[in-house]
Write an enzyme that holds these catalytic residues in place. Structure first.
Site, PDB file in Angstrom:
ATOM      1  N   HIS A   1      -6.510 -41.771  44.107  1.00  0.00           N
ATOM      2  CA  HIS A   1      -8.220 -40.584  44.794  1.00  0.00           C
ATOM      3  C   HIS A   1      -8.257 -41.039  43.618  1.00  0.00           C
ATOM      4  CE1 HIS A   1      -9.350 -37.318  42.596  1.00  0.00           C
ATOM      5  NE2 HIS A   1      -8.860 -36.671  44.032  1.00  0.00           N
TER       6      HIS A   1
ATOM      7  N   ASP B   1      -0.401 -40.859  36.906  1.00  0.00           N
ATOM      8  CA  ASP B   1      -1.195 -40.359  37.275  1.00  0.00           C
ATOM      9  C   ASP B   1      -0.845 -38.565  37.914  1.00  0.00           C
ATOM     10  OD1 ASP B   1      -2.829 -38.340  38.696  1.00  0.00           O
ATOM     11  OD2 ASP B   1      -4.269 -39.367  39.501  1.00  0.00           O
TER      12      ASP B   1
ATOM     13  N   GLN C   1      -0.075 -34.949  40.812  1.00  0.00           N
ATOM     14  CA  GLN C   1       0.184 -34.640  42.253  1.00  0.00           C
ATOM     15  C   GLN C   1       1.794 -34.015  41.630  1.00  0.00           C
ATOM     16  OE1 GLN C   1      -0.784 -32.619  44.267  1.00  0.00           O
ATOM     17  NE2 GLN C   1      -3.270 -33.202  44.005  1.00  0.00           N
TER      18      GLN C   1
ATOM     19  N   LYS D   1      -4.093 -27.554  38.779  1.00  0.00           N
ATOM     20  CA  LYS D   1      -3.370 -27.142  40.264  1.00  0.00           C
ATOM     21  C   LYS D   1      -1.618 -27.181  39.765  1.00  0.00           C
ATOM     22  CE  LYS D   1      -5.603 -31.907  41.267  1.00  0.00           C
ATOM     23  NZ  LYS D   1      -6.528 -31.592  42.442  1.00  0.00           N
TER      24      LYS D   1
ATOM     25  N   CYS E   1     -10.483 -37.488  49.198  1.00  0.00           N
ATOM     26  CA  CYS E   1     -11.360 -38.393  48.081  1.00  0.00           C
ATOM     27  C   CYS E   1     -10.501 -39.403  47.323  1.00  0.00           C
ATOM     28  CB  CYS E   1     -11.111 -37.828  46.325  1.00  0.00           C
ATOM     29  SG  CYS E   1     -11.632 -36.251  46.336  1.00  0.00           S
TER      30      CYS E   1
HETATM   31  N1  PMP Z   1      -5.322 -37.419  41.381  1.00  0.00           N
HETATM   32  C1  PMP Z   1      -4.616 -37.253  41.554  1.00  0.00           C
HETATM   33  C2  PMP Z   1      -3.276 -37.819  42.468  1.00  0.00           C
HETATM   34  C3  PMP Z   1      -5.641 -35.557  42.821  1.00  0.00           C
HETATM   35  O1  PMP Z   1      -4.815 -35.046  43.410  1.00  0.00           O
HETATM   36  C4  PMP Z   1      -6.615 -35.053  42.074  1.00  0.00           C
HETATM   37  C5  PMP Z   1      -7.549 -33.703  42.093  1.00  0.00           C
HETATM   38  N2  PMP Z   1      -7.622 -33.868  43.224  1.00  0.00           N
HETATM   39  C6  PMP Z   1      -7.060 -35.622  41.333  1.00  0.00           C
HETATM   40  C7  PMP Z   1      -6.631 -37.354  40.383  1.00  0.00           C
HETATM   41  C8  PMP Z   1      -8.462 -35.640  39.788  1.00  0.00           C
HETATM   42  O2  PMP Z   1      -7.664 -34.427  39.209  1.00  0.00           O
HETATM   43  P1  PMP Z   1      -9.190 -33.567  38.755  1.00  0.00           P
HETATM   44  O3  PMP Z   1     -10.386 -32.990  39.563  1.00  0.00           O
HETATM   45  O4  PMP Z   1      -8.510 -31.950  38.399  1.00  0.00           O
HETATM   46  O5  PMP Z   1      -9.614 -34.095  37.342  1.00  0.00           O
END
Ligand code: PMP
Length: 428
Positions: free
Chosen positions: A133, A210, A213, A236, A376
């Site tokens: 991401h 990270d 998910q 999430k 993203c």
């Molecule tokens: N890493 C992953 C794998 C994500 O899915 C997301 C959110 N879509 C993020 C990072 C970023 O998370 P946040 O917008 O809550 O900071």
């Protein structure tokens, strides 16, 4: 309301069909009858979380860590209790290993600016994977640009997975740091992070995971993984927006400089002497933290414990398998990757000859909320040779009936505006 009857190959015992009733959103104007399948973007919040946040503001609101009166100490106690709950939920050895951030993005930026700047210099390498991401890619990319270092992405295979041996091959004397998703937000692919961490440690390389998910769908134990740093976002995992977690092993955090500096990070400052920053979480939590957010996150983790983390995992996995079977029956649909191999609540697909935005808009007209586009992660989509996907991501309140509505809607989708006018445009 969407039906809560169970059918097909789904294990009916995983979660009670009444879970949806725990979420006030589904009784509101936007929620009634909505198949909400964008949980990887953010989840709805159970009443227990909303109540915990309201109760904090109604009964304990005052600033933390800086008031010598009972109310402020009570507020501090709630904040620290939330830290303890998070620590227990992810298997941390001590609450001081849990830092509250504003989310995963903030946590990764904090690490890039502290750990990254300390470790990475000209000619060094930082490893990521080809599925990251942007929030776990751009902070490392900027660090490398600033340091004169090289960002290397470990390739993904045809299924969109990273193999542990490909990661091992990329490790070498110039690698100073590695960062990777536990679970892909695009395909739900689970990386073999335990093996990858062990391999990195053999090379003396610290690893940032990270887990944005992963935490919503599977029990995570940072010590069993031997994780150095592990990040996730509350929103999430059925908690509030604006708060997240950076887990860091105590000895590693002790070595890091502060990221932002300001109130709460020091005991006292004198202009004549060097600044002495506090040890532990306060060093990294400058300014007034989102106390209610932390309390809400703790309530969300307690809520998931109440449902049973294994039951949540079984439920989310069963929906993935059902979606793969149901969508697999449609001629024009291609499921991307192999989401049923180690299901993690996400199924991405494309409809041949139809732009993902036309599919997303069509689903919306059927009152199905699902994200479409590059999620993203355009570098990953490029690697897969795709313009984008339609992504179903499941939560505890989703049912087989939600998935069946998707199958019925997709069966009738036709090319529309995007396919005709902007067949190669992508933006989200
Ligand atoms: N890493 C992953 C794998 C994500 O899915 C997301 C959110 N879509 C993020 C990072 C970023 O998370 P946040 O917008 O809550 O900071």
């Amino acid at each position: 309301m969407t039906g809560t009857t169970w059918q097909g190959d789904v294990d009916q015992r995983a979660l009670p069909g009444t879970v949806r009733d725990d979420f006030p959103f589904f009784r509101g104007a936007e929620g009634v009858g909505l198949a909400y399948l964008d949980n990887a973007a953010t989840t709805q919040k159970p009443a227990a979380v909303l109540a915990a946040i309201t109760d904090y503001y109604a009964t304990a609101n005052s600033n933390v860590g800086r008031g010598y009166y009972r109310l402020s100490m009570a507020s501090t106690d709630r904040f620290e209790a939330a830290r303890g709950t998070v620590a227990r939920a992810i298997g941390a050895a001590h609450p001081d290993e849990v830092l509250f951030t504003s989310g995963t993005t903030h946590a990764v930026n904090l690490l890039a600016a502290t750990l990254g700047r300390r470790l990475v210099g000209p000619g060094d390498r930082v490893l990521v994977t080809g599925m990251e991401h942007n929030s776990n890619l751009l902070p490392w990319r900027r660090l490398c640009e600033e340091a004169g270092a090289e960002l290397v992405a470990v390739p993904v295979d045809a299924d969109g997975a990273v193999r542990a041996d490909a990661f091992a091959d990329a490790l070498g004397p110039r690698v100073r740091l590695a960062a990777m998703a536990h679970v892909s937000n695009v395909l739900g692919t689970v990386n073999p992070v335990r093996e990858m961490i062990a391999e990195a440690h053999r090379h003396g390389v610290p690893v940032v995971i990270d887990g944005a998910q992963a935490v919503p769908h599977r029990p995570v134990d940072v010590r069993a993984l031997d994780a150095d740093f592990y990040c996730f976002s509350a929103h999430k995992v059925y908690g509030p927006m604006g708060v997240g977690v950076l887990y860091g092993r105590r000895d590693l955090l002790a070595d890091l400089p502060p990221y932002q500096v300001g109130g709460g990070t020091v005991k006292g400052v004198s202009l004549a002497e060097p600044v002495r920053y506090l040890a532990g979480p306060p060093r990294f939590e400058a300014g007034t933290p989102d106390v209610a957010g932390a309390v809400g996150l703790a309530a969300a983790l307690d809520y998931l414990d109440g449902l049973g983390r294994d039951a949540v995992r079984a439920h989310d996995a069963a929906l993935v398998r059902h979606a793969v079977t149901a969508l697999g029956q449609l001629d024009r649909v291609r499921i991307v990757g192999d989401p049923a191999r180690d299901p993690s609540g996400i199924v991405s697909f494309v409809v041949e000859g139809i732009h993902p935005y036309d599919v997303g808009g069509h689903l919306d007209r059927h009152r199905i909320a699902a994200r479409c586009g590059v999620h993203c992660a355009s570098v990953f989509l490029d690697g897969l040779g795709l313009l984008g996907t339609v992504r179903l991501s499941f939560g505890v309140y989703n049912t087989v009936a939600d998935v069946d509505r998707v199958r019925e809607a997709v069966a009738g989708v036709e090319p529309g505006f995007w396919t005709a006018e902007h067949p190669t445009t992508r933006f989200l």
